[in-house]
Design a protein around this motif. Structure first.
Motif, PDB file in Angstrom:
ATOM      1  N   LYS A   1       0.813  -1.211   0.000  1.00 35.19           N
ATOM      2  CA  LYS A   1       0.000   0.000   0.000  1.00 35.19           C
ATOM      3  C   LYS A   1       0.850   1.265   0.000  1.00 35.19           C
ATOM      4  O   LYS A   1       0.553   2.224  -0.697  1.00 35.19           O
ATOM      5  N   TYR A   2       1.910   1.266   0.803  1.00 32.74           N
ATOM      6  CA  TYR A   2       2.797   2.425   0.917  1.00 32.74           C
ATOM      7  C   TYR A   2       4.214   1.963   0.586  1.00 32.74           C
ATOM      8  O   TYR A   2       4.761   1.127   1.280  1.00 32.74           O
ATOM      9  N   LYS A   3       4.816   2.508  -0.427  1.00 33.12           N
ATOM     10  CA  LYS A   3       6.158   2.081  -0.825  1.00 33.12           C
ATOM     11  C   LYS A   3       7.209   2.393   0.246  1.00 33.12           C
ATOM     12  O   LYS A   3       8.185   1.695   0.390  1.00 33.12           O
ATOM     13  N   THR A   4       6.992   3.466   0.997  1.00 34.31           N
ATOM     14  CA  THR A   4       7.873   3.816   2.103  1.00 34.31           C
ATOM     15  C   THR A   4       6.993   4.245   3.270  1.00 34.31           C
ATOM     16  O   THR A   4       6.084   5.046   3.096  1.00 34.31           O
ATOM     17  N   TYR A   5       7.261   3.663   4.446  1.00 30.30           N
ATOM     18  CA  TYR A   5       6.441   3.989   5.613  1.00 30.30           C
ATOM     19  C   TYR A   5       7.277   3.900   6.882  1.00 30.30           C
ATOM     20  O   TYR A   5       8.361   3.328   6.887  1.00 30.30           O
ATOM     21  N   ARG A   6       6.746   4.489   7.943  1.00 29.07           N
ATOM     22  CA  ARG A   6       7.453   4.549   9.224  1.00 29.07           C
ATOM     23  C   ARG A   6       6.610   3.893  10.299  1.00 29.07           C
ATOM     24  O   ARG A   6       5.407   4.149  10.409  1.00 29.07           O
ATOM     25  N   LEU A   7       7.257   3.017  11.090  1.00 32.77           N
ATOM     26  CA  LEU A   7       6.589   2.415  12.240  1.00 32.77           C
ATOM     27  C   LEU A   7       7.194   3.022  13.500  1.00 32.77           C
ATOM     28  O   LEU A   7       8.404   3.015  13.678  1.00 32.77           O
ATOM     29  N   ILE A   8       6.329   3.542  14.352  1.00 32.86           N
ATOM     30  CA  ILE A   8       6.774   4.211  15.568  1.00 32.86           C
ATOM     31  C   ILE A   8       6.365   3.373  16.768  1.00 32.86           C
ATOM     32  O   ILE A   8       5.213   2.957  16.888  1.00 32.86           O
ATOM     33  N   SER A   9       7.330   3.106  17.649  1.00 33.70           N
ATOM     34  CA  SER A   9       7.039   2.405  18.899  1.00 33.70           C
ATOM     35  C   SER A   9       7.670   3.213  20.031  1.00 33.70           C
ATOM     36  O   SER A   9       8.440   4.142  19.780  1.00 33.70           O
ATOM     37  N   PRO A  10       7.369   2.877  21.275  1.00 35.73           N
ATOM     38  CA  PRO A  10       7.919   3.674  22.379  1.00 35.73           C
ATOM     39  C   PRO A  10       9.452   3.716  22.421  1.00 35.73           C
ATOM     40  O   PRO A  10      10.033   4.685  22.873  1.00 35.73           O
TER      41      PRO A  10
ATOM     42  N   ASP B   1      10.270   0.838  -2.303  1.00 30.33           N
ATOM     43  CA  ASP B   1      10.395   1.674  -3.494  1.00 30.33           C
ATOM     44  C   ASP B   1      11.758   1.427  -4.137  1.00 30.33           C
ATOM     45  O   ASP B   1      12.794   1.660  -3.509  1.00 30.33           O
ATOM     46  N   PRO B   2      11.799   0.935  -5.373  1.00 33.46           N
ATOM     47  CA  PRO B   2      13.081   0.621  -6.017  1.00 33.46           C
ATOM     48  C   PRO B   2      14.065   1.790  -6.038  1.00 33.46           C
ATOM     49  O   PRO B   2      15.266   1.591  -5.850  1.00 33.46           O
ATOM     50  N   ALA B   3      13.587   2.991  -6.224  1.00 28.26           N
ATOM     51  CA  ALA B   3      14.473   4.158  -6.236  1.00 28.26           C
ATOM     52  C   ALA B   3      15.114   4.371  -4.867  1.00 28.26           C
ATOM     53  O   ALA B   3      16.308   4.667  -4.764  1.00 28.26           O
ATOM     54  N   ASN B   4      14.339   4.198  -3.795  1.00 32.01           N
ATOM     55  CA  ASN B   4      14.881   4.335  -2.446  1.00 32.01           C
ATOM     56  C   ASN B   4      15.866   3.220  -2.123  1.00 32.01           C
ATOM     57  O   ASN B   4      16.904   3.457  -1.506  1.00 32.01           O
ATOM     58  N   VAL B   5      15.537   2.002  -2.531  1.00 27.79           N
ATOM     59  CA  VAL B   5      16.424   0.865  -2.283  1.00 27.79           C
ATOM     60  C   VAL B   5      17.764   1.086  -2.989  1.00 27.79           C
ATOM     61  O   VAL B   5      18.831   0.887  -2.402  1.00 27.79           O
ATOM     62  N   GLU B   6      17.726   1.535  -4.239  1.00 24.12           N
ATOM     63  CA  GLU B   6      18.970   1.810  -4.969  1.00 24.12           C
ATOM     64  C   GLU B   6      19.763   2.918  -4.287  1.00 24.12           C
ATOM     65  O   GLU B   6      20.981   2.833  -4.146  1.00 24.12           O
ATOM     66  N   TYR B   7      19.073   3.948  -3.833  1.00 24.15           N
ATOM     67  CA  TYR B   7      19.747   5.064  -3.160  1.00 24.15           C
ATOM     68  C   TYR B   7      20.456   4.581  -1.888  1.00 24.15           C
ATOM     69  O   TYR B   7      21.595   4.937  -1.627  1.00 24.15           O
ATOM     70  N   ILE B   8      19.774   3.753  -1.109  1.00 22.47           N
ATOM     71  CA  ILE B   8      20.324   3.273   0.160  1.00 22.47           C
ATOM     72  C   ILE B   8      21.449   2.261  -0.062  1.00 22.47           C
ATOM     73  O   ILE B   8      22.503   2.340   0.564  1.00 22.47           O
ATOM     74  N   LEU B   9      21.245   1.306  -0.966  1.00 25.54           N
ATOM     75  CA  LEU B   9      22.214   0.220  -1.131  1.00 25.54           C
ATOM     76  C   LEU B   9      23.329   0.506  -2.127  1.00 25.54           C
ATOM     77  O   LEU B   9      24.343  -0.182  -2.118  1.00 25.54           O
TER      78      LEU B   9
ATOM     79  N   TYR C   1      24.137   4.630   5.344  1.00 26.17           N
ATOM     80  CA  TYR C   1      23.090   3.730   5.838  1.00 26.17           C
ATOM     81  C   TYR C   1      23.699   2.464   6.422  1.00 26.17           C
ATOM     82  O   TYR C   1      23.511   1.368   5.921  1.00 26.17           O
ATOM     83  N   GLY C   2      24.420   2.603   7.514  1.00 30.56           N
ATOM     84  CA  GLY C   2      25.032   1.454   8.169  1.00 30.56           C
ATOM     85  C   GLY C   2      24.013   0.658   8.961  1.00 30.56           C
ATOM     86  O   GLY C   2      22.881   1.080   9.178  1.00 30.56           O
ATOM     87  N   LYS C   3      24.454  -0.499   9.397  1.00 30.51           N
ATOM     88  CA  LYS C   3      23.595  -1.371  10.196  1.00 30.51           C
ATOM     89  C   LYS C   3      23.502  -0.881  11.635  1.00 30.51           C
ATOM     90  O   LYS C   3      22.515  -1.105  12.303  1.00 30.51           O
TER      91      LYS C   3
END
Length: 117
Positions: A7-16, A25-33, A40-42
């Motif tokens: 549903k959302y190619k990029t999303y954020r999960l927030i927890s306490p 999103d392929p463009a974001n994945v290419e940018y990060i990797l 973008y380290g581990k």
């Protein structure tokens, strides 16, 4: 997670205690990797929880240690090595499949090749 990624190619999960961003999103994945990999380290958290299982390997470390591990492992992932390995795996599975079909023919049974035995 799969539904969210669909549903959302990029999303954020927030927890306490932790916020995480996920992307399919392929463009974001290419940018990060590829394009901006250095940023973008581990991170220390992942290293801490994985080091006992994986040690200082390519899946746990960043920076110079990662580059060293990448260089060492690149030989194992060469085209020739992967081709040779996949050929062995294909022949092994093809032989299994041939045996299954042969047994089915001998016993005059129908084989559904879409279902794993």
């Amino acid at each position: 997670m799969t539904d969210l990624a669909g549903k959302y190619k990029t999303y954020r999960l927030i927890s306490p205690f932790k916020n995480r961003i996920f992307t399919s999103d392929p463009a974001n994945v290419e940018y990060i990797l590829k394009t901006n990999f250095e940023n973008y380290g581990k991170g220390e958290y992942n290293y801490y929880i994985l080091k006992d299982l994986l040690g200082d390997g390519i899946f746990t470390v960043d920076g110079d240690k990662w580059r060293e591990q990448r260089k060492l492992s690149s030989h194992d992932f060469s085209t020739r090595v992967l081709r040779d390995f996949s050929s062995v795996v294909f022949r092994k599975n093809a032989a299994k499949f041939a045996n299954i079909l042969s047994e089915a023919v001998k016993s005059n049974k129908i084989v559904d090749i879409q279902v794993s035995p």
